[in-house]
Design a protein around this motif. Structure first.
Motif, PDB file in Angstrom:
ATOM      1  N   CYS A  10      90.551  48.154  65.018  1.00  0.00           N
ATOM      2  CA  CYS A  10      90.485  48.429  63.587  1.00  0.00           C
ATOM      3  C   CYS A  10      89.255  47.787  62.994  1.00  0.00           C
ATOM      4  CB  CYS A  10      91.753  47.935  62.894  1.00  0.00           C
ATOM      5  SG  CYS A  10      92.039  46.193  63.074  1.00  0.00           S
ATOM      6  N   SER A  12      86.981  49.447  59.894  1.00  0.00           N
ATOM      7  CA  SER A  12      86.013  50.496  59.630  1.00  0.00           C
ATOM      8  C   SER A  12      85.897  50.660  58.122  1.00  0.00           C
ATOM      9  CB  SER A  12      86.477  51.808  60.266  1.00  0.00           C
ATOM     10  OG  SER A  12      87.637  52.250  59.611  1.00  0.00           O
ATOM     11  N   HIS A  44      85.059  44.832  65.241  1.00  0.00           N
ATOM     12  CA  HIS A  44      86.389  45.339  65.505  1.00  0.00           C
ATOM     13  C   HIS A  44      87.240  44.244  66.132  1.00  0.00           C
ATOM     14  CE1 HIS A  44      85.309  49.495  64.756  1.00  0.00           C
ATOM     15  NE2 HIS A  44      84.223  49.276  65.451  1.00  0.00           N
ATOM     16  N   GLY A 139      93.085  58.167  60.699  1.00  0.00           N
ATOM     17  CA  GLY A 139      93.623  57.667  61.964  1.00  0.00           C
ATOM     18  C   GLY A 139      94.211  58.757  62.829  1.00  0.00           C
ATOM     19  N   VAL A 179      90.042  55.751  65.499  1.00  0.00           N
ATOM     20  CA  VAL A 179      89.448  55.189  64.290  1.00  0.00           C
ATOM     21  C   VAL A 179      88.450  56.196  63.738  1.00  0.00           C
ATOM     22  CG1 VAL A 179      88.029  53.341  63.338  1.00  0.00           C
ATOM     23  CG2 VAL A 179      89.722  52.816  65.084  1.00  0.00           C
TER      24      VAL A 179
END
Length: 213
Positions: A10, A12, A44, A139, A179
């Motif tokens: 995750c 972003s 990330h 997502g 992502v």
């Protein structure tokens, strides 16, 4: 006895790291899981995933026929008849023959359900509680863009590269994260007793890069 380490990427412009990682953590924790390992990759947060189940048939990650059978069974779920299936955030395969995935609800695009595959069958959907901060649309990836058979190719390449590295543990889990509607394949590292290598795969499972860290 089962031991699971949760995985998700995750961080972003569109996905908040906290709600996304919590969504995965809560989902798998509800199935008797525990978070055990974290590592940083640029901006990330990555947590490697691994699952072991005693007394279960192994070799799933290398069995194209069984992988494709699971994919066909997913596409044939009655609630998705005539509808496109969208994976949300992750799809995880284990060598013991199980699969974990979150799917966008077939009727309400704002809902997500959790599914498990074991003993050759998909479970009934389990509603997933989502945070108001989660952006579902970024997502998602269509199942039409993901072939379960790619797992066997990723597995083959990983094992070939790992064969020349001392102290590498057997690979028991291969998974993807989504992502910004883009797939990443994991593992992204091969850990030896004295060496560590970064390995990256293209969307189709072919080798993108391999180099020592």
């Amino acid at each position: 006895m089962k031991k699971v380490f949760i995985s998700i990427i995750c961080g972003s412009l569109f996905l908040s790291c906290k709600p996304v990682s919590k969504s995965i953590e809560d989902t798998l924790n509800s199935q008797g899981t525990s978070v055990n390992q974290k590592e940083q990759r640029k901006d990330h947060t990555v947590t490697n995933t691994e699952q072991h189940t005693e007394g279960t048939k192994t070799g799933f990650l290398n069995d194209t026929d069984r992988l494709l059978s699971a994919e066909v069974a997913l596409k044939n779920l009655p609630q998705y008849a005539g509808k496109e299936i969208f994976i949300y955030l992750f799809l995880s395969f284990y060598d013991n023959g199980t699969i974990n995935v979150m799917l966008q609800h077939p009727e309400n695009p704002d809902y997500v359900d959790v599914y498990d595959y074991r003993d050759g069958k998909w479970s009934a959907p389990v509603p997933k509680q989502l945070s108001v901060e989660e952006d579902i649309q970024h997502g998602l990836i269509s199942l039409n863009k993901v072939s379960f058979a790619t797992v066997a190719q990723v597995n083959k390449i990983y094992r070939e590269k790992a064969s020349g590295i001392d102290g590498v543990k057997p690979l028991t889990n291969i998974y993807i994260t989504v992502v910004n509607n883009v797939i990443d394949w994991y593992p992204m590292n091969i850990e030896g007793s004295r060496e560590r290598y970064a390995i990256r795969f293209n969307t189709d499972g072919t080798l993108k890069s391999f180099k020592q860290d």
